[in-house]
Design a protein around this motif. Structure first.
Motif, PDB file in Angstrom:
ATOM      1  N   ALA A  15       0.824  -1.222   0.000  1.00  0.00           N
ATOM      2  CA  ALA A  15       0.000   0.000   0.000  1.00  0.00           C
ATOM      3  C   ALA A  15       0.856   1.270   0.000  1.00  0.00           C
ATOM      4  CB  ALA A  15      -0.946  -0.012   1.194  1.00  0.00           C
ATOM      5  N   THR A  16       2.154   1.166   0.322  1.00  0.00           N
ATOM      6  CA  THR A  16       3.032   2.351   0.363  1.00  0.00           C
ATOM      7  C   THR A  16       3.794   2.570  -0.945  1.00  0.00           C
ATOM      8  OG1 THR A  16       5.030   1.233   1.171  1.00  0.00           O
ATOM      9  CG2 THR A  16       3.426   1.971   2.834  1.00  0.00           C
ATOM     10  N   LYS A  17       3.557   1.740  -1.944  1.00  0.00           N
ATOM     11  CA  LYS A  17       4.369   1.818  -3.169  1.00  0.00           C
ATOM     12  C   LYS A  17       4.329   3.200  -3.824  1.00  0.00           C
ATOM     13  CE  LYS A  17       0.842  -0.103  -6.220  1.00  0.00           C
ATOM     14  NZ  LYS A  17       0.395  -1.275  -6.950  1.00  0.00           N
ATOM     15  N   GLY A  18       3.282   3.970  -3.602  1.00  0.00           N
ATOM     16  CA  GLY A  18       3.178   5.321  -4.147  1.00  0.00           C
ATOM     17  C   GLY A  18       4.201   6.293  -3.585  1.00  0.00           C
ATOM     18  N   GLU A  19       4.853   5.938  -2.481  1.00  0.00           N
ATOM     19  CA  GLU A  19       5.887   6.783  -1.880  1.00  0.00           C
ATOM     20  C   GLU A  19       7.202   6.714  -2.656  1.00  0.00           C
ATOM     21  OE1 GLU A  19       5.429   8.710   0.933  1.00  0.00           O
ATOM     22  OE2 GLU A  19       3.327   8.095   0.857  1.00  0.00           O
ATOM     23  N   TYR A  20       7.332   5.711  -3.511  1.00  0.00           N
ATOM     24  CA  TYR A  20       8.572   5.466  -4.249  1.00  0.00           C
ATOM     25  C   TYR A  20       8.530   6.122  -5.623  1.00  0.00           C
ATOM     26  CZ  TYR A  20       9.567   1.983  -0.678  1.00  0.00           C
ATOM     27  OH  TYR A  20       9.826   1.363   0.512  1.00  0.00           O
ATOM     28  N   LYS A  21       9.706   6.475  -6.144  1.00  0.00           N
ATOM     29  CA  LYS A  21       9.781   7.085  -7.478  1.00  0.00           C
ATOM     30  C   LYS A  21       9.458   6.073  -8.564  1.00  0.00           C
ATOM     31  CE  LYS A  21      13.209  10.473  -6.020  1.00  0.00           C
ATOM     32  NZ  LYS A  21      14.638  10.797  -5.962  1.00  0.00           N
ATOM     33  N   TYR A  22       9.806   4.799  -8.339  1.00  0.00           N
ATOM     34  CA  TYR A  22       9.600   3.757  -9.351  1.00  0.00           C
ATOM     35  C   TYR A  22       9.008   2.509  -8.708  1.00  0.00           C
ATOM     36  CZ  TYR A  22      12.990   6.730 -11.733  1.00  0.00           C
ATOM     37  OH  TYR A  22      13.651   7.801 -12.272  1.00  0.00           O
TER      38      TYR A  22
END
Length: 186
Positions: free
Chosen positions: A153-160
């Motif tokens: 669920a936190t993947k949106g915090e990453y650039k890629y």
């Protein structure tokens, strides 16, 4: 360049990292994490992790000698600052292969880092991989799966975000990200 490879337990971070390191043109250095976890079969101190006792780890926390740290399933994990700084000073592209909790800490301290989240093709496949290790009992497997759902669920915090359905395809995508980011940075 500081590169964060992150994703849930069992997603294949270590395997993808091993493939990336076969490409010498990427000039990569692996930042070995420190842990209080006992070594798994075939793991070596100073290669896979720096294995330490809990009191030594807590001393590093108190002295602010860790770039990030987290506690999971009764064990501590962290990244020694001095080790990362030494590798960066040597001109290496330093890869931190860390869990989400630690990655979010590093992102705050190092906003320039190239952040890559590796996702599994499905939760079913992730569960198959975790069980395939045969290194943990059912309670730990369930804890890892619950944690994985929260981490994804936190993947949106990453650039890629890169899906690891095929190791070599995932490696190629990440190598391309590193090369493009390195060119962008000069």
């Amino acid at each position: 360049m500081l590169i964060i490879l992150s994703g849930p337990s069992g997603v294949g971070k270590g395997t993808v990292r091993e493939e990336l390191f076969k490409d010498e043109s990427l000039n990569l250095a692996y930042s070995i994490s420190m842990t209080t976890r006992k070594p798994r079969p075939a793991e070596k101190d100073g290669i896979d992790y720096f294995f330490v006792e809990e009191d030594e780890f807590k001393k590093k926390i108190d002295e602010d000698k860790l770039l990030e740290w987290a506690q999971f399933v009764g064990n501590y994990y962290g990244t020694p600052k001095d080790y990362v700084d030494q590798l960066l000073d040597e001109g290496k592209n330093v890869v931190l292969e860390i869990e989400v909790q630690g990655a979010l800490q590093v992102m705050k301290k190092c906003p320039y880092a190239t952040t890559i989240f590796i996702v599994p093709p499905s939760m079913e496949e992730l569960e198959r991989r975790i069980r395939g290790r045969r290194t943990e009992d059912e309670e730990i497997v369930q804890q890892r799966l619950a944690k994985a759902r929260k981490e994804i669920a936190t993947k949106g915090e990453y650039k890629y975000v890169v899906e690891n359905d095929d190791i070599l395809e995932a490696k190629d995508k990440i190598a391309k990200i590193i090369r493009e980011h390195h060119v962008d940075q000069g």
